[in-house]
Design a protein around this motif. Structure first.
Motif, PDB file in Angstrom:
ATOM      1  N   UNK A   1       0.754  -1.511   0.005  1.00 40.83           N
ATOM      2  CA  UNK A   1       0.139   0.056   0.136  1.00 40.83           C
ATOM      3  C   UNK A   1       0.892   1.295  -0.071  1.00 40.83           C
ATOM      4  N   UNK A   2       2.234   1.175  -0.307  1.00 42.86           N
ATOM      5  CA  UNK A   2       2.856   2.540  -0.057  1.00 42.86           C
ATOM      6  C   UNK A   2       2.741   3.416  -1.055  1.00 42.86           C
ATOM      7  N   UNK A   3       2.297   3.267  -2.384  1.00 38.99           N
ATOM      8  CA  UNK A   3       2.143   4.349  -3.376  1.00 38.99           C
ATOM      9  C   UNK A   3       0.866   4.842  -3.015  1.00 38.99           C
ATOM     10  N   UNK A   4      -0.114   4.569  -1.946  1.00 31.15           N
ATOM     11  CA  UNK A   4      -1.269   5.127  -1.837  1.00 31.15           C
ATOM     12  C   UNK A   4      -1.177   6.346  -0.663  1.00 31.15           C
ATOM     13  N   UNK A   5       0.282   6.292  -0.014  1.00 29.55           N
ATOM     14  CA  UNK A   5       0.380   7.354   0.991  1.00 29.55           C
ATOM     15  C   UNK A   5       1.676   8.173   0.502  1.00 29.55           C
TER      16      UNK A   5
ATOM     17  N   UNK B   1      12.221   9.128  10.908  1.00 29.33           N
ATOM     18  CA  UNK B   1      10.826   9.869  10.601  1.00 29.33           C
ATOM     19  C   UNK B   1      10.164   9.224   9.376  1.00 29.33           C
ATOM     20  N   UNK B   2      10.730   8.920   8.417  1.00 23.56           N
ATOM     21  CA  UNK B   2      10.132   8.387   7.006  1.00 23.56           C
ATOM     22  C   UNK B   2       9.455   6.930   7.398  1.00 23.56           C
ATOM     23  N   UNK B   3      10.068   6.120   7.981  1.00 25.59           N
ATOM     24  CA  UNK B   3       9.416   4.861   8.486  1.00 25.59           C
ATOM     25  C   UNK B   3       8.325   5.270   9.581  1.00 25.59           C
ATOM     26  N   UNK B   4       8.319   6.016  10.213  1.00 25.24           N
ATOM     27  CA  UNK B   4       7.111   6.269  11.041  1.00 25.24           C
ATOM     28  C   UNK B   4       5.952   7.126  10.409  1.00 25.24           C
ATOM     29  N   UNK B   5       6.172   7.854   9.343  1.00 23.29           N
ATOM     30  CA  UNK B   5       5.171   8.749   8.774  1.00 23.29           C
ATOM     31  C   UNK B   5       4.513   7.557   7.910  1.00 23.29           C
ATOM     32  N   UNK B   6       5.435   6.763   7.103  1.00 23.21           N
ATOM     33  CA  UNK B   6       5.089   5.695   6.125  1.00 23.21           C
ATOM     34  C   UNK B   6       4.205   4.793   6.609  1.00 23.21           C
ATOM     35  N   UNK B   7       4.649   4.082   7.866  1.00 22.56           N
ATOM     36  CA  UNK B   7       3.743   3.082   8.387  1.00 22.56           C
ATOM     37  C   UNK B   7       2.504   3.531   9.043  1.00 22.56           C
ATOM     38  N   UNK B   8       2.593   4.602   9.660  1.00 22.27           N
ATOM     39  CA  UNK B   8       1.592   5.446  10.268  1.00 22.27           C
ATOM     40  C   UNK B   8       0.315   5.785   9.198  1.00 22.27           C
ATOM     41  N   UNK B   9       0.654   6.191   8.049  1.00 22.80           N
ATOM     42  CA  UNK B   9      -0.255   6.423   7.124  1.00 22.80           C
ATOM     43  C   UNK B   9      -0.856   5.176   6.590  1.00 22.80           C
ATOM     44  N   UNK B  10      -0.026   4.096   6.242  1.00 24.12           N
ATOM     45  CA  UNK B  10      -0.676   3.229   5.679  1.00 24.12           C
ATOM     46  C   UNK B  10      -1.449   2.326   6.741  1.00 24.12           C
ATOM     47  N   UNK B  11      -1.394   2.546   7.911  1.00 23.99           N
ATOM     48  CA  UNK B  11      -2.183   1.852   9.123  1.00 23.99           C
ATOM     49  C   UNK B  11      -3.379   2.627   9.276  1.00 23.99           C
TER      50      UNK B  11
END
Length: 290
Positions: A147-151, A240-250
């Motif tokens: 789902x990474x492309x969605x965020x 930060x990038x990992x925090x933002x990416x995972x949080x947005x997908x979840x």
């Protein structure tokens, strides 16, 4: 479909494997710090602490301040640790650990990172604070999730790729926006904002030259020169990038607030970083506990 024991790994007491926490021990507001010793630096300001635990470098305190329940947890350094901690915290909120089934009622969490960082511009002095409008990841973590492309901000990624002449032998950079709600809550005259670059190392990946020469050698200059629709890259760190990416997908909210302990453009380091970090902690808690 329930999760196999090899996928959702639990401790004998039923807590999630690495974080060592049960669902009822997790607050909806979660402050993350890299340094395990910084957990107590945050929780010392709580009115009460109801729960403490530690496993490896992951230290957790849950308590309350001004009636607001808060969990503070250390992640260690790097997005590999972020992948572990954030996956397990989401499981605590949204998976029934006894059956392995995803819960019907979604529980949204708020994550606020309180970290340290190096500024890339001379006008961002040491001991100042930067709120991350976006996380720019060089680590490749998000490319392992469907789902990474969605965020991701694909237009900004393309501009970055072109402006920096990014080396195709490295992971494709990804960019994810932080929480607008938390940005409004934490913004003040005391903070600056900008894109935070997340490196997968402290030395070469951040352009530091000890004995091994970084590639590209001028990575900091390339990052500092980037501009896209009024956005610039302000600082370097490792989460930060990992925090933002995972949080947005979840489906969670996340924002990163960093104390600038180094200015890479000027070659300066804070003379009293502990004092500046403590001021940042008090600033964040005052705004988050309202």
């Amino acid at each position: 479909m329930s999760k196999a024991a090899s996928e959702l790994v639990l401790n004998p007491d039923g807590s999630v494997y690495h974080c060592n926490i049960l669902p009822e021990q997790l607050a909806d507001l979660v402050i993350t710090v890299g340094d395990p010793d910084r957990v107590e630096k945050v929780s010392q300001y709580f009115d009460e602490i109801e729960f403490k635990t530690q496993k490896r470098e992951i230290v957790t305190h849950t308590g309350s301040l001004n009636g607001k329940r808060i969990t503070v947890i250390s992640t260690g350094m790097g997005t590999d640790n972020i992948d572990i901690v954030f996956s397990e915290l989401d499981a605590l909120a949204n998976i029934d650990l006894k059956t392995g089934e995803i819960k019907e009622d979604f529980r949204a969490l708020q994550f606020v990172r309180l970290g340290t960082s190096g500024a890339l511009h001379a006008d961002i002095p040491v001991d100042s604070y930067v709120l991350s409008s976006h996380g720019l990841g060089f680590d490749g973590l998000l490319h392992f999730y469907e789902d990474s492309l969605m965020v991701r901000d694909l237009d900004m990624e393309e501009a970055f790729y072109e402006q920096t002449d990014w080396d195709d032998s490295k992971a494709v950079p990804y960019i994810v926006k932080g929480s607008t709600e938390l940005m409004e809550q934490l913004s003040s005259d005391e903070t600056k904002s900008g894109i935070t670059a997340t490196a997968n190392g402290f030395y070469g990946p951040q352009g530091r030259f000890l004995r091994l020469r970084p590639n590209p050698f001028d990575i900091n200059e390339k990052l500092a020169a980037f501009e896209f629709k009024g956005h610039r890259i302000t600082n370097f760190e490792m989460e930060t990038s990992g925090i933002y990416g995972l949080s947005a997908m979840m489906g969670h909210e996340a924002l990163s607030l960093n104390c600038v302990v180094a200015n890479r453009a000027l070659g300066e380091f804070s003379k009293d970083s502990y004092k500046s970090i403590d001021k940042m902690i008090q600033f964040a808690l005052e705004r988050l506990s309202k």
